[in-house]
Design a protein around this motif. Sequence first.
Motif, mmCIF file in Angstrom:
data_model
loop_
_atom_site.group_PDB
_atom_site.id
_atom_site.type_symbol
_atom_site.label_atom_id
_atom_site.label_comp_id
_atom_site.label_asym_id
_atom_site.label_seq_id
_atom_site.Cartn_x
_atom_site.Cartn_y
_atom_site.Cartn_z
ATOM 1 N N ALA A 101 -19.683 -54.824 23.698
ATOM 2 C CA ALA A 101 -19.377 -53.624 23.499
ATOM 3 C C ALA A 101 -18.335 -52.681 24.411
ATOM 4 C CB ALA A 101 -20.880 -52.860 23.247
ATOM 5 N N VAL A 102 -18.384 -53.102 25.578
ATOM 6 C CA VAL A 102 -17.520 -52.489 26.634
ATOM 7 C C VAL A 102 -16.297 -52.420 26.218
ATOM 8 C CG1 VAL A 102 -16.629 -52.748 29.046
ATOM 9 C CG2 VAL A 102 -18.958 -53.164 28.354
ATOM 10 N N LEU A 103 -15.751 -53.565 25.599
ATOM 11 C CA LEU A 103 -14.316 -53.673 24.909
ATOM 12 C C LEU A 103 -14.136 -52.729 23.949
ATOM 13 C CD1 LEU A 103 -11.282 -54.988 24.749
ATOM 14 C CD2 LEU A 103 -12.312 -56.503 23.319
ATOM 15 N N LEU A 104 -15.095 -52.666 23.049
ATOM 16 C CA LEU A 104 -15.137 -51.596 21.837
ATOM 17 C C LEU A 104 -15.212 -50.189 22.333
ATOM 18 C CD1 LEU A 104 -17.465 -53.425 19.310
ATOM 19 C CD2 LEU A 104 -14.939 -53.550 19.308
ATOM 20 N N LEU A 105 -15.836 -49.972 23.107
ATOM 21 C CA LEU A 105 -16.005 -48.603 23.747
ATOM 22 C C LEU A 105 -14.773 -48.003 24.289
ATOM 23 C CD1 LEU A 105 -18.584 -46.192 24.108
ATOM 24 C CD2 LEU A 105 -17.742 -46.535 26.338
ATOM 25 N N TYR A 106 -13.982 -48.889 25.273
ATOM 26 C CA TYR A 106 -12.872 -48.577 25.830
ATOM 27 C C TYR A 106 -11.692 -48.325 24.643
ATOM 28 C CZ TYR A 106 -14.116 -48.632 30.665
ATOM 29 O OH TYR A 106 -14.733 -48.295 31.823
ATOM 30 N N ALA A 107 -11.888 -49.214 23.730
ATOM 31 C CA ALA A 107 -10.715 -49.184 22.568
ATOM 32 C C ALA A 107 -10.991 -47.750 21.805
ATOM 33 C CB ALA A 107 -11.081 -50.322 21.600
ATOM 34 N N LEU A 108 -12.269 -47.236 21.522
ATOM 35 C CA LEU A 108 -12.633 -46.263 21.253
ATOM 36 C C LEU A 108 -11.849 -44.775 22.085
ATOM 37 C CD1 LEU A 108 -13.909 -44.464 19.040
ATOM 38 C CD2 LEU A 108 -16.025 -44.233 20.374
ATOM 39 N N LEU A 109 -12.378 -45.027 23.315
ATOM 40 C CA LEU A 109 -11.426 -43.994 24.108
ATOM 41 C C LEU A 109 -9.965 -44.045 23.935
ATOM 42 C CD1 LEU A 109 -13.787 -44.268 27.256
ATOM 43 C CD2 LEU A 109 -13.711 -42.162 25.617
ATOM 44 N N CYS A 110 -9.452 -45.168 23.918
ATOM 45 C CA CYS A 110 -7.728 -45.363 23.933
ATOM 46 C C CYS A 110 -7.435 -44.682 22.505
ATOM 47 C CB CYS A 110 -7.695 -46.797 23.809
ATOM 48 S SG CYS A 110 -5.830 -47.056 24.053
ATOM 49 N N VAL A 111 -8.276 -44.860 21.673
ATOM 50 C CA VAL A 111 -7.691 -44.231 20.137
ATOM 51 C C VAL A 111 -7.852 -42.832 20.137
ATOM 52 C CG1 VAL A 111 -8.464 -44.029 17.766
ATOM 53 C CG2 VAL A 111 -8.339 -46.398 18.708
ATOM 54 N N ILE A 112 -8.910 -42.104 20.938
ATOM 55 C CA ILE A 112 -9.216 -40.742 20.976
ATOM 56 C C ILE A 112 -7.904 -40.206 21.484
ATOM 57 C CG2 ILE A 112 -10.516 -39.036 21.747
ATOM 58 C CD1 ILE A 112 -12.906 -40.679 21.324
ATOM 59 N N TYR A 113 -7.586 -40.701 22.906
ATOM 60 C CA TYR A 113 -6.413 -40.121 23.758
ATOM 61 C C TYR A 113 -5.171 -40.339 22.941
ATOM 62 C CZ TYR A 113 -9.464 -38.754 27.725
ATOM 63 O OH TYR A 113 -10.357 -38.166 28.401
ATOM 64 N N ALA A 114 -5.030 -41.653 22.316
ATOM 65 C CA ALA A 114 -3.568 -41.903 21.610
ATOM 66 C C ALA A 114 -3.394 -40.775 20.662
ATOM 67 C CB ALA A 114 -3.518 -43.156 21.035
ATOM 68 N N ALA A 115 -4.615 -40.369 19.836
ATOM 69 C CA ALA A 115 -4.592 -39.395 18.895
ATOM 70 C C ALA A 115 -4.344 -38.021 19.345
ATOM 71 C CB ALA A 115 -5.832 -39.557 17.909
#
Length: 283
Positions: free
Chosen positions: A104-118
């Motif tokens: 879940a660590v990987l998925l959560l950082y991926a979520l944060l990456c998508v938010i900041y990229a958006a």
Amino acid sequence: GEGRSSGDTTRRLFHKLLFVALLSRLFLLPIQVYANHTMFAFAAITFPEMAFASAWTLLVSFFVQLVGTASGAPFHSNNSFVMQAIAYVMYGILMVVYVWNDSAVLLLYALLCVIYAALFATLVYFGPKLLSILRPSLARRSGLAFRLVVCNVLCILVFGAQTVGIAKNVLLIEGTSGTEQPAWWYYYGLLELFPAFCLLLMMKKKTRKASSERSPNGAVGTPPTPPNGPGFQRTFSGSGGVRHPPSQPQQQHVPNTKNGSETTALLKPSSNAYGAVSTTENS
């Protein structure tokens, strides 16, 4: 009392979200240090990042609202709240999954990456449009327009750096990159504290005792001196107004109102609400 504008409400909400993000980073930092490699440390690292992302999302939605209002296609701020609610629901689910599965660590950082990229992509798209709208005001050296442009550029730089930094963390967790994590002063200082205090400073509401109207004697914010001479008569009312004789038509004073969206109250205070001297004369 006078009602608050939507821009003033948005600024107050942004201040509260940013204050929550700063406090959460301050109080959760010891947990992050001493509860290493546990769910509490994971929450201490990621929750302030989500709080900062919420504040930045509200600010970006304001920029989009400015562009939409000027172009005749207003943006509904409810859309940003819905997206933030979905992001927090996903964050809660991933925190629960982390108890049984460390992936879940990987998925959560991926979520944060998508938010900041958006956020980065949104400002890159709407930033030039906002600059085009503010170009006449910049030519007149408007302080409001200058602050809007500086905020826009600062946010683009921060969101771009956050996207790259979180993407490196994702690659580091996957083991496909040997890049070390950035120093704490760069991530927490340069990408969080510095932009937060800069935006709070630029968006600080200042009390203005002078109004935008200028009296005939040249003093700013001073009520115009009533004309004297034949044809004019001063009343003995407490307002000190001017009364014209019945033989002459009553002249009405039309206040000079400002054009523009009320959402600009986020970065520039309204002179009517804070210590301004009204120049409207009572008959």
